[in-house]
Scaffold this motif. Sequence first.
Motif, PDB file in Angstrom:
ATOM      1  N   ILE A  31      -4.187 -13.197   7.866  1.00  9.10           N
ATOM      2  CA  ILE A  31      -3.434 -13.371   9.392  1.00  9.10           C
ATOM      3  C   ILE A  31      -2.593 -12.505   9.223  1.00  9.10           C
ATOM      4  N   SER A  32      -1.721 -12.947   7.947  1.00 13.87           N
ATOM      5  CA  SER A  32      -0.432 -11.909   8.482  1.00 13.87           C
ATOM      6  C   SER A  32      -0.428 -10.301   9.033  1.00 13.87           C
ATOM      7  N   TYR A  33      -1.570  -9.885   8.104  1.00 12.62           N
ATOM      8  CA  TYR A  33      -2.009  -8.452   8.135  1.00 12.62           C
ATOM      9  C   TYR A  33      -2.311  -8.162   9.355  1.00 12.62           C
ATOM     10  N   VAL A  34      -3.420  -8.370  10.685  1.00 11.95           N
ATOM     11  CA  VAL A  34      -4.502  -8.341  11.527  1.00 11.95           C
ATOM     12  C   VAL A  34      -2.852  -8.301  12.460  1.00 11.95           C
ATOM     13  N   VAL A  35      -2.401  -9.544  12.485  1.00 13.58           N
ATOM     14  CA  VAL A  35      -1.849  -9.789  13.472  1.00 13.58           C
ATOM     15  C   VAL A  35      -0.540  -8.366  13.858  1.00 13.58           C
ATOM     16  N   TYR A  36       0.306  -8.404  12.577  1.00 13.94           N
ATOM     17  CA  TYR A  36       1.050  -7.177  11.778  1.00 13.94           C
ATOM     18  C   TYR A  36       0.860  -5.975  12.477  1.00 13.94           C
ATOM     19  N   GLU A  37      -0.447  -5.659  12.315  1.00 18.64           N
ATOM     20  CA  GLU A  37      -1.187  -4.157  13.113  1.00 18.64           C
ATOM     21  C   GLU A  37      -1.575  -4.050  14.850  1.00 18.64           C
ATOM     22  N   ASN A  38      -1.722  -4.855  14.726  1.00 18.02           N
ATOM     23  CA  ASN A  38      -1.808  -5.683  16.882  1.00 18.02           C
ATOM     24  C   ASN A  38      -0.330  -5.172  17.216  1.00 18.02           C
ATOM     25  N   MET A  39       0.304  -6.000  16.117  1.00 14.71           N
ATOM     26  CA  MET A  39       1.890  -6.118  17.118  1.00 14.71           C
ATOM     27  C   MET A  39       2.700  -4.668  16.402  1.00 14.71           C
ATOM     28  N   ARG A  40       2.159  -4.058  15.622  1.00 20.72           N
ATOM     29  CA  ARG A  40       2.501  -2.977  15.525  1.00 20.72           C
ATOM     30  C   ARG A  40       2.035  -1.372  17.026  1.00 20.72           C
ATOM     31  N   ASP A  41       0.968  -1.752  17.418  1.00 20.12           N
ATOM     32  CA  ASP A  41       0.543  -1.011  18.470  1.00 20.12           C
ATOM     33  C   ASP A  41       1.009  -1.605  19.682  1.00 20.12           C
ATOM     34  N   SER A  42       1.425  -2.358  19.738  1.00 26.73           N
ATOM     35  CA  SER A  42       2.033  -3.252  21.415  1.00 26.73           C
ATOM     36  C   SER A  42       3.115  -2.851  20.933  1.00 26.73           C
ATOM     37  N   LEU A  43       4.018  -2.761  20.140  1.00 20.45           N
ATOM     38  CA  LEU A  43       5.239  -1.975  20.453  1.00 20.45           C
ATOM     39  C   LEU A  43       5.181  -0.936  20.094  1.00 20.45           C
ATOM     40  N   GLY A  44       4.287  -0.226  19.398  1.00 24.37           N
ATOM     41  CA  GLY A  44       4.195   1.503  19.737  1.00 24.37           C
ATOM     42  C   GLY A  44       5.448   2.111  18.438  1.00 24.37           C
ATOM     43  N   ILE A  45       4.410   1.309  17.400  1.00 22.85           N
ATOM     44  CA  ILE A  45       4.609   2.081  15.728  1.00 22.85           C
ATOM     45  C   ILE A  45       4.637   2.492  15.896  1.00 22.85           C
ATOM     46  N   GLN A  46       4.510   4.090  14.929  1.00 23.12           N
ATOM     47  CA  GLN A  46       3.826   4.476  14.398  1.00 23.12           C
ATOM     48  C   GLN A  46       3.288   4.238  12.748  1.00 23.12           C
ATOM     49  N   LYS A  47       1.711   4.543  12.556  1.00 24.38           N
ATOM     50  CA  LYS A  47       1.573   4.460  11.551  1.00 24.38           C
ATOM     51  C   LYS A  47       1.842   5.852  10.903  1.00 24.38           C
TER      52      LYS A  47
ATOM     53  N   THR B 171      16.404   5.117  14.853  1.00 24.22           N
ATOM     54  CA  THR B 171      15.559   5.228  15.893  1.00 24.22           C
ATOM     55  C   THR B 171      15.436   3.635  16.560  1.00 24.22           C
ATOM     56  N   GLY B 172      15.672   3.122  15.831  1.00 23.03           N
ATOM     57  CA  GLY B 172      15.951   1.399  16.280  1.00 23.03           C
ATOM     58  C   GLY B 172      14.590   0.968  15.512  1.00 23.03           C
ATOM     59  N   MET B 173      13.770   1.740  15.232  1.00 22.65           N
ATOM     60  CA  MET B 173      12.388   1.712  14.581  1.00 22.65           C
ATOM     61  C   MET B 173      12.551  -0.232  14.076  1.00 22.65           C
ATOM     62  N   TRP B 174      13.776  -0.014  13.457  1.00 19.85           N
ATOM     63  CA  TRP B 174      13.886  -1.370  12.155  1.00 19.85           C
ATOM     64  C   TRP B 174      13.357  -2.934  13.090  1.00 19.85           C
ATOM     65  N   TRP B 175      13.750  -3.125  13.995  1.00 23.96           N
ATOM     66  CA  TRP B 175      13.456  -4.058  14.582  1.00 23.96           C
ATOM     67  C   TRP B 175      12.616  -4.330  15.152  1.00 23.96           C
ATOM     68  N   LYS B 176      11.754  -3.722  15.699  1.00 20.92           N
ATOM     69  CA  LYS B 176       9.951  -3.318  16.078  1.00 20.92           C
ATOM     70  C   LYS B 176       9.405  -3.820  14.907  1.00 20.92           C
ATOM     71  N   GLN B 177      10.035  -3.098  13.456  1.00 21.07           N
ATOM     72  CA  GLN B 177       9.063  -3.656  12.618  1.00 21.07           C
ATOM     73  C   GLN B 177       9.613  -5.310  11.845  1.00 21.07           C
ATOM     74  N   LEU B 178      10.210  -5.721  12.392  1.00 22.35           N
ATOM     75  CA  LEU B 178      10.803  -6.881  11.883  1.00 22.35           C
ATOM     76  C   LEU B 178      10.561  -7.847  12.825  1.00 22.35           C
ATOM     77  N   SER B 179      10.599  -7.107  14.220  1.00 20.68           N
ATOM     78  CA  SER B 179       9.867  -8.029  14.544  1.00 20.68           C
ATOM     79  C   SER B 179       8.564  -8.586  14.517  1.00 20.68           C
ATOM     80  N   ALA B 180       7.410  -8.058  14.717  1.00 15.07           N
ATOM     81  CA  ALA B 180       6.370  -7.733  14.039  1.00 15.07           C
ATOM     82  C   ALA B 180       6.140  -8.162  13.482  1.00 15.07           C
ATOM     83  N   GLY B 181       6.631  -8.316  11.834  1.00 18.20           N
ATOM     84  CA  GLY B 181       6.567  -9.026  10.820  1.00 18.20           C
ATOM     85  C   GLY B 181       7.278 -10.650  11.502  1.00 18.20           C
ATOM     86  N   ALA B 182       7.511 -10.928  11.549  1.00 18.87           N
ATOM     87  CA  ALA B 182       8.211 -12.250  11.955  1.00 18.87           C
ATOM     88  C   ALA B 182       7.118 -12.713  12.834  1.00 18.87           C
TER      89      ALA B 182
END
Length: 475
Positions: A459-475, A190-201
């Motif tokens: 910091i990394s957790y808070v930013v990661y969760e916000n990036m997940r929301d922005s990129l539409g990654i399901q929790k 589904t291409g979700m992997w690159w969104k997760q990597l981007s959010a992590g970066a």
Amino acid sequence: MYQAARKLFFTECRCADDAPKVYEDLFGKLDTNADGKVDVSELKAGLAALGIKTGKEAAQKIISSGDKDNDEGLDFDEFSKYLKEHEKKLLLTFKSLDKNNDGCVDFLEIKQSLADLGLDISKEEAQKILQSIDADGTMTLDWNEWREHFLFNTATNLQEIIRYWKHSTVLDIGDSLSIPDEFTEEEKTTGMWWKQLSAGAMAGAVSRTGTAPLDRMKVFMQVHSSKTNKISLVSGFKQMLKEGGLMSLWRGNGINVLKIAPETAIKFMAYEQFKKLLSSEPGKVQTHERFMAGSLAGATAQTAIYPMEVMKTRLTLRKTGQYSGMFDCAKQILKKEGVRAFYKGYVPNLLGIIPYAGIDLAVYESLKNLWLSRYSKDSANPGILVLLGCGTLSSTCGQLTSYPLALIRTRMQAQASLEGSEQLPMNLMVKKILKKEGFFGLYRGILPNFMKVIPAVSISYVVYENMRDSLGIQK
């Protein structure tokens, strides 16, 4: 009360051939204000009354999934359509778990299904997971038990258990020697992997920037601190502020952030290839194979971006006016020391990958098994605090084990830029440190290193969760 309330509804659900009637009765119970629709608060409260624990995020996800007219609630048609579609998905998952097609799932089938998805667990752990779903205590699951447990759970497949316990590398504490993230086939297709990597970066970039002063202090103490030149946190910061002002605390941070993207990409691609080469069975990766593939992927990525590591150390330690920027730093190193200078400290850095990744993985697996054996009676989901705690502790243990090699690496990277410094190979440098400073000389700078762990993880957790929301990654 919990089991009684569930059985009151689900017994009807089992016996009723007329599903719309069952859905209608449930809808009436949930629609407490009788306005013809169920909103998030009604759903959460109504399910809680039935003994079904649902968080606000899960309730919101159910409403969002079924809300076709975007009125922030489900009318009866939307409600029944959601349940029908959800049941279809649950039935497909149940059938995929039921390996011998006998209409029941036992703990061995759960263990096998998780192994197929890349998560090795013991028989005892599989039994614990089964117990958390098994309503009648038979240690097998039939379709009705499976449906009862997951009907109002947004998870539709066993991959959610993988996601609960996936040892995620989004908790960036400054070092990148851990084994890469595992991604399911669904996430890859589904291409979700690159969104997760981007959010992590992005999370890593913000985290490293936020903790850069402590990271610079760590490097400063690793290189300059000794028995004859003791540097405390206070005196170290005073020296840096006096020499370069407030912004000097962020020296070296630019390249430290820039190297996240290429390192993450190379490590991920190399990891996928090494898993294919090392796995004894196609599609199945044992724990030791994952460790070997992760270590080799880490070595590959480190080899590719190591010149940036050397430049990061030089830029972090630079004096005011020494370099005008990253390109000037690279130019001066190349001109004065040659190409080989970009790989100084490479051997101890490579050697550090094995203890770091090994201890990190072993501690995480031990903590995971401990939690599953003691606290997984009601759910396989440990909650975010447990996951953050396990990830932080395992990464910290990995750092502690490999720290002497990291210190040797940093000194070797820096020694050519220090006036009057000897150009020593790794073995002689270790002997020199042990002779002059003792064993604890190999742990100079460990205090600021540990001080940055909690803020870095937060910091990394808070930013990661916000990036997940922005990129539409399901929790």
